[in-house]
Enzyme design. Structure first.
Site, PDB file in Angstrom:
ATOM      1  N   ASP A  18      39.773  33.237  34.855  1.00 11.49           N
ATOM      2  CA  ASP A  18      39.899  33.884  36.162  1.00 11.49           C
ATOM      3  C   ASP A  18      38.590  34.569  36.535  1.00 11.49           C
ATOM      4  OD1 ASP A  18      41.075  34.715  38.483  1.00 11.49           O
ATOM      5  OD2 ASP A  18      42.403  36.198  37.561  1.00 11.49           O
ATOM      6  N   ASN A  66      47.924  26.314  42.889  1.00  8.69           N
ATOM      7  CA  ASN A  66      46.534  26.205  43.382  1.00  8.69           C
ATOM      8  C   ASN A  66      46.356  25.201  44.524  1.00  8.69           C
ATOM      9  OD1 ASN A  66      44.923  26.860  40.161  1.00  8.69           O
ATOM     10  ND2 ASN A  66      45.358  28.259  41.849  1.00  8.69           N
TER      11      ASN A  66
END
Ligand code: FPP
Length: 247
Positions: A18, A66
């Site tokens: 991340d 996503n």
């Protein structure tokens, strides 16, 4: 503190990569540049994992959620994935790394699917090092897929409902044949698991590091492994039972 000895090494480390976007934003660069640097961090981490002696690495590269990102970013990520797989196959073969994926990869673009198939097939015989990429992955989708496959097996008569157990059901998860993660790392300071290997991480130790993924390197991985070495894994037992050698 020194590194833990081999007995305290995690066999399987799962990583939520991340912070690519923030890394780019901090430099006034497009988000995709953060992902590009993220791919470099994937390479560095893979080498570091082998140097440290971690046999299984699973990376969360693309979640089922996503797809909702801007179309340009999704397309850019797919392009990076293709570029990475084309370039990396020779390295996997040279280093004896078995490549696999978890997730609904049948919904990935055709070019990516073909490369995933080729890379997995060319490395399927390796046994020492394992690299698992989570693509179009989500734990809840995985459980739904496993439940469907298990139910189909019951209907077909190859499974008996009365015999169901975790040992049986877990064979229907994408991770069949892969040991459960011992250590889950998330970068960028966020402290959540975001639908990643929820069942498989039931007993995993968790380490959250403020490092943004593109900056993640061997020292960060070693620090997470060192932290893991300082933890006491109890699996529901008492500290006294663990000291007495109970398992
Ligand atoms: C999270 O950062 C990262 C991702 C959603 C994608 C991870 C992908 C890569 C590292 C590159 C592709 C991987 C391979 C193996 C080729 P973010 O964009 O959510 O960062 P932010 O939270 O700072 O916005």
């Amino acid at each position: 503190m020194s590194s833990p000895g081999p007995a305290q090494l995690p066999q399987h480390v799962a990583i939520i990569m991340d912070g690519n976007g923030r890394w780019a934003q901090q430099r006034g660069l497009p988000r995709l540049e953060g992902h590009r640097r993220g791919v470099e961090a994937v390479r560095t981490t893979m080498n570091a994992a082998r140097e440290i002696g971690i046999r299984y690495i699973t990376l969360y590269a693309f979640s089922v959620e996503n797809w909702k990102r801007p179309q340009g970013e999704v397309g850019g990520l797919m392009g990076l994935l293709e570029f990475y797989l084309k370039k990396e196959l020779a390295t996997f073969v040279r280093d004896g790394v078995r490549f696999r994926t978890i997730g609904r990869t049948d919904q990935m673009p055709a070019g990516v699917r073909r490369l995933l198939r080729e890379t997995a097939a060319a490395t399927a015989h390796f046994t020492d090092w394992h690299f698992i990429l989570a693509l179009n992955y989500g734990s809840r989708t995985e459980v739904a897929d496993a439940a469907r496959a298990y139910a189909a097996a019951v209907v077909a008569g190859t499974e008996k409902l009365a015999d169901n157990s975790w040992a049986t059901f877990s064979r229907y998860l994408y991770t069949d044949g892969i040991p459960e993660p011992d250590l889950l790392v998330r970068t960028s300071g966020e402290q959540r698991v975001s639908n990643f290997l929820l069942l498989q991480c039931a007993y995993a130790e968790m380490v959250f590091t403020p490092t943004l993924w593109p900056d993640f390197g061997k020292a960060d991985l070693q620090a997470a492994v060192d932290e893991y070495g300082r933890r006491e894994r109890r699996y529901g037992l008492t500290a006294e039972q663990i000291k007495a050698g109970a398992k």
